[in-house]
Scaffold this active site. Structure first.
Site, PDB file in Angstrom:
ATOM      1  CG  ASN A 189      -2.360  15.860 -20.485  1.00  0.00           C
ATOM      2  OD1 ASN A 189      -1.506  15.003 -20.641  1.00  0.00           O
ATOM      3  ND2 ASN A 189      -3.113  15.947 -19.414  1.00  0.00           N
ATOM      4  CD  GLU A 243       6.148  15.439 -23.064  1.00  0.00           C
ATOM      5  OE1 GLU A 243       5.469  16.487 -23.012  1.00  0.00           O
ATOM      6  OE2 GLU A 243       5.643  14.300 -22.964  1.00  0.00           O
ATOM      7  CG  HIS A 283       5.045  10.183 -24.612  1.00  0.00           C
ATOM      8  ND1 HIS A 283       3.687  10.013 -24.513  1.00  0.00           N
ATOM      9  CD2 HIS A 283       5.327  11.332 -23.942  1.00  0.00           C
ATOM     10  CE1 HIS A 283       3.169  11.011 -23.813  1.00  0.00           C
ATOM     11  NE2 HIS A 283       4.140  11.817 -23.443  1.00  0.00           N
ATOM     12  CD  GLU A 307      -4.363  16.319 -15.889  1.00  0.00           C
ATOM     13  OE1 GLU A 307      -3.194  15.896 -15.779  1.00  0.00           O
ATOM     14  OE2 GLU A 307      -5.114  15.968 -16.799  1.00  0.00           O
ATOM     15  NE  ARG A 322       0.408  16.830 -13.334  1.00  0.00           N
ATOM     16  CZ  ARG A 322       1.064  16.039 -12.523  1.00  0.00           C
ATOM     17  NH1 ARG A 322       0.831  16.086 -11.230  1.00  0.00           N
ATOM     18  NH2 ARG A 322       1.976  15.199 -12.975  1.00  0.00           N
ATOM     19  CG  HIS A 325      -1.879   9.743 -24.729  1.00  0.00           C
ATOM     20  ND1 HIS A 325      -2.435  10.213 -23.554  1.00  0.00           N
ATOM     21  CD2 HIS A 325      -0.545   9.834 -24.549  1.00  0.00           C
ATOM     22  CE1 HIS A 325      -1.479  10.562 -22.714  1.00  0.00           C
ATOM     23  NE2 HIS A 325      -0.324  10.346 -23.294  1.00  0.00           N
ATOM     24  CG  HIS A 357       0.319  14.694 -23.850  1.00  0.00           C
ATOM     25  ND1 HIS A 357       0.994  15.840 -24.193  1.00  0.00           N
ATOM     26  CD2 HIS A 357       1.191  13.979 -23.080  1.00  0.00           C
ATOM     27  CE1 HIS A 357       2.208  15.821 -23.665  1.00  0.00           C
ATOM     28  NE2 HIS A 357       2.360  14.699 -22.976  1.00  0.00           N
ATOM     29  CE  LYS A 414       5.080  17.037 -14.724  1.00  0.00           C
ATOM     30  NZ  LYS A 414       5.034  15.806 -15.468  1.00  0.00           N
ATOM     31  CE  LYS A 416      -0.992  13.802 -14.859  1.00  0.00           C
ATOM     32  NZ  LYS A 416      -1.391  14.304 -16.203  1.00  0.00           N
ATOM     33  NE  ARG A 470      -4.039  -2.048   1.942  1.00  0.00           N
ATOM     34  CZ  ARG A 470      -3.963  -3.079   2.770  1.00  0.00           C
ATOM     35  NH1 ARG A 470      -3.063  -3.077   3.725  1.00  0.00           N
ATOM     36  NH2 ARG A 470      -4.791  -4.087   2.636  1.00  0.00           N
TER      37      ARG A 470
END
Ligand code: NAD
Ligand code: GLY
Length: 362
Positions: free
Chosen positions: A244, A184, A264, A236, A240, A251, A247, A226, A142, A120
């Site tokens: 993206n 990026e 990516h 987000e 935030r 993606h 993205h 960042k 993330k 956990r």
């Protein structure tokens, strides 16, 4: 060495950037809860840097084990995640053992997610070794894996204790991967930092030539951007999402073309050009702006024409994007160059035209 802090209250952590940091046990030791660590890396980065970094820690009295994963975006999945758990359990790792990601964004995302789940939650450290990971994926917490139906769809927000970016590791990075990282870097300029974009336009040749001063500045400035965004909106709920840019389209490209075929950063570059095309059709930016953005990506060795997956396929893949709200796909679009916004309000016909006319042959 330069140091920044991601300001997250009692979960704040430093980002150290500089040469030779793999030899600096003194930077790591204050962040270990017990003198025990498991390093997760892959079959490419392991032979280059694992022994050196493990020796640094062992010489400082840390018990070090490792897990070496297969290399590639295609392995960012449940099966590979489970290999980390196999390693942790076999080595009897404890909840206070620190998990260390040594590699690019794939290793960082997998390792961070494993750290969030194992017993956990165990402490973890990011040692990013690609430009993309040093400017983006190692910062902000993330973590996660891909699903065959959608990129990064399974994961957790889970912050590291420390980010250690050894700029010398970039010397062994293949040219295509350096370019992917620059996508990026350019993103930060495009969404919120026009002076940085202008600096990138002046220094792109130096960056492509791996000039150490230019690269270190670009990493530092990217991490500054960042860290600011993450500190303001860790989970987000607002700004935030600007990170993206490109993205949602990107993606879809990565998933549609098969994980690993388009890197990516390549998906982000071509995806940003689709976002630019859509913004132009919506009257936000000019043809000259679109050309300006394309020129910078091209100088960074990146693709600017997205593959023609077909309108329906694009819509299918984008329909599982994490920004979807009440079934509506939301995009990061341009208000102007250097200033982006997130919106679900756009003319669907303009989107259809972008996805059919601004794409090339797959
Ligand atoms: P990657 O991790 O696949 O690394 C690229 C390649 O370079 C791999 O083959 C790797 O083994 C190799 N490599 C790594 N370091 C090297 C070095 N120093 N020398 C030689 N080879 C080296 O890809 P990436 O571009 O680093 O990361 C992409 C991943 O990051 C994607 O899965 C993407 O979704 C994720 N990502 C996550 C975030 C986030 O916030 N968590 C942000 C951006 C991207
Ligand atoms: N790379 C997008 C984010 O960290 O939010």
């Amino acid at each position: 060495m330069q140091t920044l802090t991601v300001e997250l209250g009692d979960r704040a952590y430093p980002i150290h950037i500089g040469p030779g940091l793999l030899d600096r046990a003194d930077l790591v030791l204050p962040h270990l809860v017990q003198k025990r660590a498991v390093i997760v890396t892959n079959t490419t980065v392991g032979p280059l840097y694992l022994e050196r970094f493990a020796t640094t820690l062992r010489n400082a009295g840390v018990q070090v084990d490792s897990v070496v994963l297969p290399d590639g975006e295609v392995y960012k999945n449940w099966e590979t995640l489970n290999l980390i758990f196999d390693g942790l359990l076999t080595q009897r790792a404890e909840r206070k053992t620190t998990l260390i990601a040594l590699g690019g964004g794939v290793i960082g995302d997998l390792t961070g997610f494993a750290a969030a789940c194992y017993q956990r939650g165990m402490p973890f450290i990011q040692i990013p070794t690609t430009l993309l990971a040093q400017v983006d994926s190692s910062v902000g917490g993330k973590t996660g894996i891909n699903h065959p139906l959608g990129k990064n769809m399974i994961g957790a927000f889970y912050q590291p204790q420390l980010v250690l970016a050894d700029t010398e590791t970039l010397n062994t990075l293949p040219a295509r991967e350096l370019s992917a990282g620059l996508a990026e870097v350019i993103k930060y300029g495009l969404i919120r930092d026009l002076p940085f974009l202008e600096w990138l336009e002046t220094h792109m040749d130096a960056l492509m030539a791996r000039d150490t001063t230019a690269l270190t500045y670009a990493i530092h400035r990217s991490c500054e951007n960042k860290a600011e965004v993450v500190a303001a909106d860790e989970r987000e709920s607002g700004q935030r999402a600007l990170l993206n840019l490109g993205h949602t389209f990107g993606h879809a490209i990565e998933t549609g073309m098969g994980y690993g075929n388009w890197l990516h950063g390549e998906g982000v570059s071509a995806g940003t050009m689709l976002a630019a095309d859509l913004s132009r059709r919506l009257g936000m930016i000019s043809n000259d702006d679109v050309d300006r953005i394309a020129a910078l990506f091209q100088r960074a060795g990146l693709p600017v024409i997205a593959p023609d997956l077909g309108y329906d396929a694009y819509m299918d893949y984008m329909g599982v994007d994490k920004k979807v709200e009440a079934g509506r796909i939301r995009f990061v679009l341009f208000k102007k160059v250097g200033d982006a916004y997130v919106t679900g309000e756009y003319d669907p016909n303009a989107l259809r035209t972008t996805l059919t006319e601004a794409v090339g042959k797959a």
